[in-house]
Design an enzyme around this catalytic site. Sequence first.
Site, PDB file in Angstrom:
ATOM      1  N   ASP A 163     -54.628  -1.133 -22.522  1.00 12.65           N
ATOM      2  CA  ASP A 163     -55.312  -0.887 -21.257  1.00 12.65           C
ATOM      3  C   ASP A 163     -56.548  -1.748 -21.077  1.00 12.65           C
ATOM      4  O   ASP A 163     -57.051  -1.879 -19.972  1.00 12.65           O
ATOM      5  CB  ASP A 163     -55.696   0.594 -21.128  1.00 12.65           C
ATOM      6  CG  ASP A 163     -56.646   1.054 -22.221  1.00 12.65           C
ATOM      7  OD1 ASP A 163     -56.864   0.282 -23.182  1.00 12.65           O
ATOM      8  OD2 ASP A 163     -57.172   2.171 -22.127  1.00 12.65           O
TER       9      ASP A 163
ATOM     10  N   GLU B 207     -19.141 -14.774  -9.591  1.00 16.19           N
ATOM     11  CA  GLU B 207     -20.357 -15.111  -8.836  1.00 16.19           C
ATOM     12  C   GLU B 207     -21.133 -13.880  -8.419  1.00 16.19           C
ATOM     13  O   GLU B 207     -22.323 -13.955  -8.142  1.00 16.19           O
ATOM     14  CB  GLU B 207     -20.026 -15.974  -7.605  1.00 16.19           C
ATOM     15  CG  GLU B 207     -19.197 -15.283  -6.551  1.00 16.19           C
ATOM     16  CD  GLU B 207     -17.726 -15.651  -6.683  1.00 16.19           C
ATOM     17  OE1 GLU B 207     -17.043 -15.653  -5.672  1.00 16.19           O
ATOM     18  OE2 GLU B 207     -17.291 -15.931  -7.799  1.00 16.19           O
TER      19      GLU B 207
ATOM     20  N   ASP C 223     -52.024  -0.294 -28.455  1.00 22.83           N
ATOM     21  CA  ASP C 223     -53.455  -0.064 -28.573  1.00 22.83           C
ATOM     22  C   ASP C 223     -53.668   1.431 -28.834  1.00 22.83           C
ATOM     23  O   ASP C 223     -52.816   2.254 -28.486  1.00 22.83           O
ATOM     24  CB  ASP C 223     -54.132  -0.489 -27.268  1.00 22.83           C
ATOM     25  CG  ASP C 223     -55.635  -0.298 -27.314  1.00 22.83           C
ATOM     26  OD1 ASP C 223     -56.233  -0.594 -28.354  1.00 22.83           O
ATOM     27  OD2 ASP C 223     -56.209   0.159 -26.302  1.00 22.83           O
TER      28      ASP C 223
ATOM     29  N   ILE D  99     -14.996 -17.400 -12.041  1.00 24.86           N
ATOM     30  CA  ILE D  99     -16.436 -17.279 -12.289  1.00 24.86           C
ATOM     31  C   ILE D  99     -16.951 -16.047 -11.548  1.00 24.86           C
ATOM     32  O   ILE D  99     -16.806 -15.966 -10.329  1.00 24.86           O
ATOM     33  CB  ILE D  99     -17.195 -18.533 -11.808  1.00 24.86           C
ATOM     34  CG1 ILE D  99     -16.811 -19.751 -12.646  1.00 24.86           C
ATOM     35  CG2 ILE D  99     -18.709 -18.314 -11.895  1.00 24.86           C
ATOM     36  CD1 ILE D  99     -17.391 -21.053 -12.153  1.00 24.86           C
TER      37      ILE D  99
ATOM     38  N   ASN E  37     -12.353 -11.184  -5.354  1.00 20.71           N
ATOM     39  CA  ASN E  37     -13.708 -11.415  -5.859  1.00 20.71           C
ATOM     40  C   ASN E  37     -14.766 -10.745  -4.998  1.00 20.71           C
ATOM     41  O   ASN E  37     -15.710 -10.139  -5.495  1.00 20.71           O
ATOM     42  CB  ASN E  37     -13.978 -12.926  -5.889  1.00 20.71           C
ATOM     43  CG  ASN E  37     -14.329 -13.399  -7.281  1.00 20.71           C
ATOM     44  OD1 ASN E  37     -14.263 -12.627  -8.231  1.00 20.71           O
ATOM     45  ND2 ASN E  37     -14.684 -14.659  -7.406  1.00 20.71           N
TER      46      ASN E  37
ATOM     47  N   ASP F 163     -56.736  -6.519 -24.447  1.00 19.71           N
ATOM     48  CA  ASP F 163     -55.300  -6.450 -24.721  1.00 19.71           C
ATOM     49  C   ASP F 163     -54.496  -7.478 -23.923  1.00 19.71           C
ATOM     50  O   ASP F 163     -53.342  -7.759 -24.242  1.00 19.71           O
ATOM     51  CB  ASP F 163     -54.750  -5.055 -24.379  1.00 19.71           C
ATOM     52  CG  ASP F 163     -55.370  -3.962 -25.219  1.00 19.71           C
ATOM     53  OD1 ASP F 163     -55.505  -4.175 -26.434  1.00 19.71           O
ATOM     54  OD2 ASP F 163     -55.738  -2.913 -24.670  1.00 19.71           O
TER      55      ASP F 163
ATOM     56  N   VAL G  69     -13.511 -20.499  -8.645  1.00 20.24           N
ATOM     57  CA  VAL G  69     -14.398 -19.606  -7.903  1.00 20.24           C
ATOM     58  C   VAL G  69     -14.036 -18.149  -8.176  1.00 20.24           C
ATOM     59  O   VAL G  69     -14.894 -17.280  -8.316  1.00 20.24           O
ATOM     60  CB  VAL G  69     -14.326 -19.911  -6.386  1.00 20.24           C
ATOM     61  CG1 VAL G  69     -15.073 -18.849  -5.586  1.00 20.24           C
ATOM     62  CG2 VAL G  69     -14.907 -21.280  -6.104  1.00 20.24           C
ATOM     63  N   ALA G  70     -12.722 -17.877  -8.260  1.00 19.73           N
ATOM     64  CA  ALA G  70     -12.270 -16.512  -8.523  1.00 19.73           C
ATOM     65  C   ALA G  70     -12.599 -16.079  -9.945  1.00 19.73           C
ATOM     66  O   ALA G  70     -12.955 -14.930 -10.193  1.00 19.73           O
ATOM     67  CB  ALA G  70     -10.769 -16.410  -8.285  1.00 19.73           C
TER      68      ALA G  70
END
Length: 874
Positions: free
Chosen positions: A610, A283, A325, A281, A704, A614, A278-279
């Site tokens: 526009d 997160e 365009d 990775i 973390n 397109d 956990v530490a």
Amino acid sequence: MSEYYQLPGKEVMRKVNGSEEPLTAGQIREHQEKYGRNELAEGKKETILHIFLGQYKDFLVMILIAAAIVSGLLSDVESAVVILVVITVNAVLGTLQTVKAEQSLDSLKKLSAPEAKVLREGNLVQIPSAEVTVGDIVLLDAGDYIPADGRLLECASLKVDESALTGESLGVEKGTEPVTGEVPLGDRTNMVYSGCFATYGRGTFFVTAVGMETEVGKIAGLLNKTSEKQTPLQRNLDQFGKKLSILILAFCGILFGIQVIRGGGVGDAFLFAVALAVAAIPEALSSIVTIVLSFGTQKMAREHAIIRKLQAVEGLGSVSVICSDKTGTLTQNRMKVEDYYVNGIRIRGEEINLEDPQESMLLLSSILCNDASNADGTEIGDPTEIALINLGDRFGLHASDVREKYPRFGENPFDSDRKLMSTQHVMEDRPTMLVKGAVDVLLDRMTYIQTKDGVHPMTDGDREKIKNQNQEFSKEGLRVLGFAYKEIPPDHELMLEDEHHLTFIGMIAMVDPPREESAEAVKECRQAGIRPIMITGDHKVTATAIAKRIGILKDESEACEGAEMDSLSDQELRDFVEDISVYARVTPEHKIRIVRAWQEKGNIVSMTGDGVNDAPALKQADIGVAMGITGSEVSKDAASMVLTDDNFATIIKAVENGRNVYRNIKNSIRFLLSGNFGAILAVLYASVAALPVPFAPVHLLFINLLTDSLPAIALGLEPHTKDVMEEKPRPVDESILTKEFLQKIGIEGLCIAVTTMAAFYIGYRSGNALLASSMAFGTLCTARLVHGFNCKDDKPAAFSKKMWNNVYLLGAFALGLCLITAVLMIPALKGVFKVQTLTWTQLLTVYGLAVLNLPVIQLIKWAWGKKEEKEVKK
């Protein structure tokens, strides 16, 4: 079966309605049930819940959810709660941004054709455009939007702006005669199409298609078949998450095995392995990326761009090809007088001299023989006629004043067959007819020519000179109108037969000019290693002229028409696009093929536009960019980003912003991984050396959640620099975890691990494992806070102003240092965080070892820089 445009109007009515009479009330109900409402079918919008759940699809997030479940089963409830809180915060942030972007976009939307004038049971009625059905007869006047597709029945000098559908900037002259053969949509002069509008004249048309069966509807159908692309960041983070998770799980497995072999309990060893996973990775990475991208969207909103999808910010930074365009994107989508041809010479429009009788006569003629108006800034009429009266305004000759002085007594309205218009006035006490029209048509009716030496018979030499100048204008993509006059008897009623034996005054050449910033934006594109491409429905001559002006085109061999691609296979097209910079007269299908061809060559492609035409290409592109002011609603819905100022140069700002965002995200990842790697190395070393475990699970979670996340977010908000535009676009398949990147993470992580274990040994000398763990924990925390300054730049920047220019990083460092100091020094917290309260000497030792990482890593960067310089010289 013949197409409607190939048949006479009355025959089309009989074919659809069974008669030439307007629909009865019963037929209207029957047709509305049969053909449906005159609306485009909207794609199913995602619910907020669906958007929220979609945030959990990331591979790293799935690993963390699994880790949270395992932690809960092993009674480590606090770890499970921390993990779930972090990933839920990330999901909420992502959901809020997506919903906010959609709300911003909705505020831009306007219903293009709210009502239509329809003939119902012999009466002219105004109804909502959604109620128009096949078989209705609709009346059009200048300025009206066209609510459905239809075959023209009556036409009086009608011109229609079809730029939203075809990309052609000039109004199309309409007629009622059948068109023979198979012709492209832009050349079906007896048809009108939903989403376009009348700019001149009037007409009546018979509705042949509504809703999804219109040409606009067919394009909307193409959108449904076109899948959206992941941005490079999304692909990179997916790959990165999988590789990183495998590496970390392998490390944790090794540590688990070592702990068990050394006689540790299986449950404790497994719990520690999960805590370490956990530490290790990051997160917080998903949250950090979301926050950084959210700040990027806010910055872009201040710079006139609404980001509909968060990843589009970074995706623009990866773009290597921009397909744009022409009309309304690179050009102003309004005609402007470019040149005069009078007295046998060419003069710039802004340089005409009103004291010259011939130049003054030409300007007056262009205002009087003209139906456009510009009252209080509201322009009504054909774009070319508006350009003529706008030129008069620049010289103080306002159309209303000129027309009041020289009132119109008669007229022959413009007709698309004869391509002329004439008006009757009294000028200098002489009844005069003014004529304007196509130069080739006028030349056949000229007898005299006006010059500075007076009026004299027109010679073959005069005609040849005028023809040559007209051809020169045309080659430059200019729209040319010729002007002439003829003195007529008093009280004469103007007739078409009067338009002969005319006196030539001159020619006026107009153009839809490039936006002022387009040339500079194209130049910046090339400097940044980005290939600019023009794709337009306009004619090749016009497109080529504009492309040369703004720097997209160097040689005419780099331009082609869409028809040239029809015979090419997809493989042949991939080879073909490399040498082409301008594509003219293209269809929506051509645009998709061009974008896809560049993508298959390994490019990240942005498509700007526009028009409705397109939209499919905007969706096919990696990053679709629509115009907010002139853009159709279909194009906005298909795009990843909408420009609220319709400014092509804003895209270049977005590229710069995207490149800075990616650099900052990469620096955040580097910070997180090098710090996490340092922690893993410290634990691995302690396990191999048979030392006590240096960290408790709560230590790792503290690092973390607090001392890691704040600096990582701050690094993501690092001030932007312009030097990113000197770099080439990164390769589409380049991973975040490059060899060089991993080397830097490894060396920096090793430095952090060494200082951490040095603190551990200093504490362990007293035989107190808890003190050793506390000092190691304090050093690791503080070292990672200090390391945030190392991750600001690849180059050494110690003691420079750049090192201290990020207020967010300074704040994160100060807050993190206060938190870790409080944990180490306040006795009441030692039980919660499993530490021993330190003395001031021990605390200063922790600080000293942590700060040592700054000069050491800066010195390593300096050495790396010298090594790279030598390699470049070789």
